[in-house]
Design a protein around this motif. Structure first.
Motif, PDB file in Angstrom:
ATOM      1  N   LEU A 238       0.761   4.242  -2.620  1.00  0.00           N
ATOM      2  CA  LEU A 238       0.451   5.607  -2.173  1.00  0.00           C
ATOM      3  C   LEU A 238       1.557   6.576  -2.586  1.00  0.00           C
ATOM      4  O   LEU A 238       1.278   7.722  -2.981  1.00  0.00           O
TER       5      LEU A 238
ATOM      6  N   ASP B 242      -5.409  -1.442   0.689  1.00  0.00           N
ATOM      7  CA  ASP B 242      -6.585  -0.731   1.169  1.00  0.00           C
ATOM      8  C   ASP B 242      -7.067   0.224   0.067  1.00  0.00           C
ATOM      9  O   ASP B 242      -6.535   1.307  -0.114  1.00  0.00           O
TER      10      ASP B 242
ATOM     11  N   HIS C 252     -13.288   9.558  -5.843  1.00  0.00           N
ATOM     12  CA  HIS C 252     -12.902  10.219  -4.587  1.00  0.00           C
ATOM     13  C   HIS C 252     -14.147  10.763  -3.876  1.00  0.00           C
ATOM     14  O   HIS C 252     -15.045  11.311  -4.527  1.00  0.00           O
TER      15      HIS C 252
ATOM     16  N   THR D 113      -8.721   7.742  -2.009  1.00  0.00           N
ATOM     17  CA  THR D 113      -8.848   9.056  -1.378  1.00  0.00           C
ATOM     18  C   THR D 113      -7.530   9.836  -1.412  1.00  0.00           C
ATOM     19  O   THR D 113      -7.511  11.021  -1.097  1.00  0.00           O
ATOM     20  N   ARG D 114      -6.441   9.155  -1.792  1.00  0.00           N
ATOM     21  CA  ARG D 114      -5.155   9.847  -1.881  1.00  0.00           C
ATOM     22  C   ARG D 114      -5.022  10.624  -3.197  1.00  0.00           C
ATOM     23  O   ARG D 114      -4.234  11.559  -3.311  1.00  0.00           O
TER      24      ARG D 114
ATOM     25  N   SER E 226       0.838  -1.201   0.000  1.00  0.00           N
ATOM     26  CA  SER E 226       0.000   0.000   0.000  1.00  0.00           C
ATOM     27  C   SER E 226       0.869   1.245   0.000  1.00  0.00           C
ATOM     28  O   SER E 226       0.591   2.216  -0.714  1.00  0.00           O
ATOM     29  N   ASP E 227       1.944   1.229   0.810  1.00  0.00           N
ATOM     30  CA  ASP E 227       2.807   2.408   0.914  1.00  0.00           C
ATOM     31  C   ASP E 227       3.463   2.745  -0.418  1.00  0.00           C
ATOM     32  O   ASP E 227       3.549   3.923  -0.794  1.00  0.00           O
TER      33      ASP E 227
ATOM     34  N   ARG F 122      -9.808   2.033  -0.374  1.00  0.00           N
ATOM     35  CA  ARG F 122     -10.324   3.352   0.016  1.00  0.00           C
ATOM     36  C   ARG F 122      -9.185   4.353   0.228  1.00  0.00           C
ATOM     37  O   ARG F 122      -9.253   5.501  -0.181  1.00  0.00           O
ATOM     38  N   ARG F 123      -8.122   3.854   0.897  1.00  0.00           N
ATOM     39  CA  ARG F 123      -7.000   4.745   1.205  1.00  0.00           C
ATOM     40  C   ARG F 123      -6.334   5.236  -0.075  1.00  0.00           C
ATOM     41  O   ARG F 123      -5.939   6.392  -0.177  1.00  0.00           O
ATOM     42  N   VAL F 124      -6.217   4.331  -1.045  1.00  0.00           N
ATOM     43  CA  VAL F 124      -5.575   4.709  -2.311  1.00  0.00           C
ATOM     44  C   VAL F 124      -6.453   5.705  -3.065  1.00  0.00           C
ATOM     45  O   VAL F 124      -5.979   6.744  -3.538  1.00  0.00           O
TER      46      VAL F 124
END
Ligand SMILES: NC(=O)C1=CN([C@@H]2O[C@H](COP(=O)(O)OP(=O)(O)OC[C@H]3O[C@@H](n4cnc5c(N)ncnc54)[C@H](OP(=O)(O)O)[C@@H]3O)[C@@H](O)[C@H]2O)C=CC1
Ligand SMILES: Nc1nc(=O)c2c([nH]1)NC[C@@H]1CN(c3ccc(C(=O)N[C@@H](CCC(=O)O)C(=O)O)cc3)C=[N+]21
Length: 294
Positions: free
Chosen positions: A80, A106, A124, A112-113, A76-77, A108-110
């Motif tokens: 991102l 994840d 988004h 929303t980034r 994920s990192d 959602r995290r991606v």
């Protein structure tokens, strides 16, 4: 067969031609091409095909395509960090992260980034909120393409009964928002709906986004209704090959509907054309705060 077949391929080609004209104007004014970055994580063969088509159409529209292929075990990192770089890159106007992502990432995290002003997929939460409140943002490509086909077929949609089958964030929910914006009376059916057929029978507009081959039966369709089949289901054919079918029993529905989209050649090509459109819109907004006519 009585229904008019809605030629999504032809509508998509016409939209891409308008986009290409707009791109030429953008290049003359801005001195660079609109840029679309497409990120693919892993080796899903269907996703790889879509990404290749997107990249080819991007070039054909006169835009710059940046393809980023990452291995399935990307963290994920790392993903991102790539999104951060694309957000900061001035030559990138649109960013699309191909879904589905591998399970360990994840999603959602991606999503929303991504900078909302480069979010040409419209996934988004800021763009979801803009759509829900009637502000300018980015509308997800598939429902936008469906709406364009409906407007081209029916003209004014005000007052029509619309039933959307499916409530995903990608198709069903934004489709319902768009139809509501057009002043349709909107029903959203899903897996807990007690009698989907009864709702579909009332509908002047049926949008099927279920992911089950031939889920919507011909005898559910109100005579003269407009049927938009979003489903893309790969099935084994009798001759051993692979075939693509929609969520609607096409032959049965075409016998009663007023108009219907085929699969393939319906919504799918419009999705990609709308991605080109959204990328040009993103570039115009970023560079000159202007809206192209499309
Ligand atoms: N043409 C194109 O460009 C695109 C095509 N697609 C295709 O569209 C289809 C839908 O995609 P997507 O929205 O992402 O799929 P999802 O799987 O995310 O959503 C499917 C929806 O259908 C509902 N559903 C499932 N079973 C039933 C049932 N028995 N009765 C009523 N509703 C049901 C689900 O309800 P619940 O929420 O209750 O689970 C859910 O809301 C797929 O075939 C996909 O391949 C997708 C994107 C783009
Ligand atoms: N971030 C993201 N954005 C998307 O828009 C997105 C995604 N992820 N993941 C997958 C789904 C699916 N999707 C399609 C696009 C084009 C066709 C298409 O052009 N279909 C052709 C047929 C292609 C074939 O033969 O396979 C047709 O219907 O005629 C289909 C499906 C976009 N999606």
């Amino acid at each position: 067969m009585t229904a008019m077949i809605i030629d999504g391929k032809a509508h998509a080609a016409a939209l891409r031609a308008r986009v290409a004209d707009g791109v030429a104007g953008f290049v003359a004014a801005a001195g660079r091409k609109p840029g679309l970055a497409v990120v693919l994580v892993g080796e899903d063969p269907a996703s790889a095909v879509y990404v290749r088509t997107k990249t080819r159409m991007t070039a054909e529209a006169g835009m710059a395509g940046f393809e980023h292929r990452l291995p399935a075990d990307t963290t994920s990192d790392d993903l991102l960090a790539l999104v951060d770089r694309l957000n900061a890159d001035d030559t990138v106007d649109g960013i699309l992260v191909q879904l589905p992502l591998p399970a360990h990432i994840d999603e959602r995290r991606v999503l929303t980034r991504i900078d909302p002003d480069k979010d040409v997929d419209g996934f988004h939460p800021v763009n979801v909120g803009r759509l829900a409140t009637g502000l300018h943002g980015f509308v997800p490509c598939t429902p936008l393409g469906c709406l364009m086909l409906l407007r081209a077929t029916l003209g004014e949609l005000s007052g029509l009964e619309a039933v959307v089958v499916g409530r995903s964030n990608i198709v069903g929910k934004p489709m319902a928002q768009l139809l509501l914006q057009q002043s349709c009376t909107v029903t959203v059916a899903h897996s807990r709906t007690r009698d989907v057929a009864a709702h579909v029978r009332r509908a002047d507009i049926v949008v099927a986004a279920v992911g089950i081959p031939h889920f919507i039966k011909g005898d559910w369709i109100k005579p003269g209704a407009s049927v938009i089949d979003v489903g893309i289901n790969r099935i084994a054919k009798e001759d051993g090959g692979a075939g693509l079918v929609g969520d609607v029993d096409f032959a049965g529905a075409a016998a009663v509907a007023g108009a219907i989209t085929p699969v393939p050649g319906g919504v799918g090509p419009m999705t990609i054309a709308c991605l080109m459109r959204n990328t040009l819109v993103a570039a115009c907004r970023r560079v000159c705060a202007a809206e192209p006519e499309l």
